[in-house]
Design an enzyme around this catalytic site. Structure first.
Site, PDB file in Angstrom:
ATOM      1  N   ASP A   1     -10.943  40.953 -17.920  1.00 17.11           N
ATOM      2  CA  ASP A   1     -12.400  41.024 -17.060  1.00 17.11           C
ATOM      3  C   ASP A   1     -12.332  40.190 -18.334  1.00 17.11           C
ATOM      4  O   ASP A   1     -14.233  40.143 -18.289  1.00 17.11           O
ATOM      5  CB  ASP A   1     -13.032  42.166 -17.112  1.00 17.11           C
ATOM      6  CG  ASP A   1     -13.265  42.747 -18.216  1.00 17.11           C
ATOM      7  OD1 ASP A   1     -12.414  42.312 -19.855  1.00 17.11           O
ATOM      8  OD2 ASP A   1     -14.180  43.808 -18.890  1.00 17.11           O
TER       9      ASP A   1
ATOM     10  N   GLU B   1     -12.311  44.366 -21.617  1.00 16.58           N
ATOM     11  CA  GLU B   1     -13.081  43.712 -22.751  1.00 16.58           C
ATOM     12  C   GLU B   1     -14.081  44.827 -23.577  1.00 16.58           C
ATOM     13  O   GLU B   1     -14.593  46.213 -22.549  1.00 16.58           O
ATOM     14  CB  GLU B   1     -14.151  42.756 -22.650  1.00 16.58           C
ATOM     15  CG  GLU B   1     -13.806  42.456 -24.231  1.00 16.58           C
ATOM     16  CD  GLU B   1     -15.073  40.728 -24.048  1.00 16.58           C
ATOM     17  OE1 GLU B   1     -14.755  40.141 -25.185  1.00 16.58           O
ATOM     18  OE2 GLU B   1     -15.491  40.159 -23.152  1.00 16.58           O
TER      19      GLU B   1
ATOM     20  N   GLU C   1     -29.393  43.023 -24.791  1.00 12.66           N
ATOM     21  CA  GLU C   1     -29.595  41.666 -24.488  1.00 12.66           C
ATOM     22  C   GLU C   1     -29.874  41.387 -24.134  1.00 12.66           C
ATOM     23  O   GLU C   1     -30.983  40.171 -23.439  1.00 12.66           O
ATOM     24  CB  GLU C   1     -28.275  42.432 -23.383  1.00 12.66           C
ATOM     25  CG  GLU C   1     -27.191  42.172 -23.418  1.00 12.66           C
ATOM     26  CD  GLU C   1     -26.495  42.910 -22.279  1.00 12.66           C
ATOM     27  OE1 GLU C   1     -25.116  43.267 -23.157  1.00 12.66           O
ATOM     28  OE2 GLU C   1     -26.651  42.753 -21.240  1.00 12.66           O
TER      29      GLU C   1
ATOM     30  N   GLY D   1     -23.670  38.904 -17.488  1.00 10.93           N
ATOM     31  CA  GLY D   1     -24.414  39.517 -16.647  1.00 10.93           C
ATOM     32  C   GLY D   1     -23.765  39.249 -15.038  1.00 10.93           C
ATOM     33  O   GLY D   1     -24.285  39.766 -14.475  1.00 10.93           O
TER      34      GLY D   1
END
Length: 377
Positions: A260, A209, A321, A188
């Protein structure tokens, strides 16, 4: 994935120090409106539609996530800040600074306050010639013609003279000198968003990713003990395969690459999630792989406190999540920071973005660019 709009602005001045007016305007647009990607040469052009002193004109390309109307409002504020006073008098007048919104992607906008593309652009050499310098892959959505084709049929026969080149703000921040930058951060932290934005602004190649496709991830969040090892092994295998494939496409000495993630994130998560005996086995395999991986020229860790991370996680709304706890995020942060300290051969930059929003606040994005720039000195 294109996250920003491409906007073209035309700038003119025929009062006072024309060059200083235009340079100040470009700097303010870059600071307050969006990232100025390209700037045309400076032209001197005769006043169009009225008798007056000659203008200096240029055009620029801007990247922004804002709406066209918001961009217009922002540039009107900049005009006012630079001293322009708009009157109700009809017809054309001399002005210290004049900024027109010419294009917004390839959209057609017709509202009471705004028309895009600018309805008179095709009739004005002082707009078309600077726009040609920008070398845009753009076609007029109404006339279906390129800038060069519009110039060829323009009814305007006024002579526009090139005066000089103008500074491009991004040239002051040569990130591409690093060749390969990896952005990392906790869950996040916004590393993928930032990698996208920088790749668009600096015309970089991206390595992103593919975490969302991992079949073990939702299972792991339901039963961590059972699925931790297959999850971490599958992540390691996928990251190794992807980095090997993606980096092989590029020339690490010539291409500018933005990633990233970096593969050692695998070790950080594994240390948190795996039992001690599993971690020892994992570490042996990781060390073999890590030796083969190209190291980034700059490793940027975006630090964010757990409270902000939980807010970001909630906003993006990935179902698997939503039960992540602050304690788990704290462990990940500590894992990153401890591992970073141990890396003597890695060029590391830690940026605290806990109080910053580089997605919504342009000044926070520029702050990050300036922090990276310092690593060049």
């Amino acid at each position: 994935m294109k996250s920003q709009h491409q906007i073209t602005l035309s700038i003119g001045s025929n009062q006072g120090n024309r060059l200083a007016n235009i340079e100040s305007c470009i700097a303010l647009i870059h600071q307050e409106v969006g990232t100025v990607i390209r700037v045309s040469r400076l032209y001197e052009t005769p006043a169009w539609g009225f008798e007056s002193d000659a203008f200096y004109n240029c055009a620029l390309v801007l990247h922004s996530t804002s709406s066209a109307q918001k961009i217009l409002n922002q540039v009107l504020k900049i005009e006012k800040h630079l001293g322009r006073i708009r009157s109700n008098q009809k017809g054309y007048q001399s002005r210290l600074i004049d900024v027109d919104l010419i294009t917004y992607d390839d959209e057609i906008i017709e509202s009471e306050k705004l028309e895009v593309p600018h309805p008179l652009m095709q009739n004005r050499n002082f707009v078309l010639l600077p726009m040609r310098d920008l070398k845009l892959d753009w076609r007029h959505p109404v006339y279906q013609k390129t800038i060069s084709e519009l110039i060829a049929i323009s009814p305007d026969d006024s002579v526009c003279t090139v005066i000089q080149d103008l500074k491009i703000p991004l040239q002051e921040i040569p990130l591409e000198s690093f060749n390969y930058i990896a952005f990392e951060g906790n869950i996040g932290a916004g590393k993928t968003t930032l990698a996208h934005k920088i790749s668009e602004d600096f015309n970089a190649k991206t390595v992103l990713e593919r975490f969302a496709d991992n079949p073990f991830l939702p299972k792991f969040y339901k039963d961590q003990n059972r699925y931790a090892f297959p999850l971490e092994m599958s992540f390691l295998a996928d990251r190794y395969q992807q980095l090997s494939d993606d980096l092989a496409q590029f020339d690490l000495f010539k291409d500018f690459i933005v990633a990233d993630y970096h593969i050692f994130k695998s070790l950080i998560f594994a240390k948190i999630t795996l039992a001690e005996d599993e971690y020892r086995l994992y570490r042996n395999l990781f060390d073999i792989i890590y030796k083969e991986m190209p190291k980034p020229d700059l490793y940027v860790y975006l630090y964010q406190n757990s409270e902000r991370l939980l807010q970001n996680i909630k906003k993006r709304g990935r179902a698997y999540e939503q039960n992540i706890e602050a304690e788990y995020l704290n462990k990940i942060n500590n894992g990153y920071l401890d591992y970073i300290k141990s890396q003597t051969d890695l060029n590391v930059l830690i940026i605290d973005v806990s109080e910053r929003d580089f997605v919504k606040k342009h000044e926070d994005y520029l702050f990050i660019l300036e922090e990276i720039k310092k690593k060049l000195n």
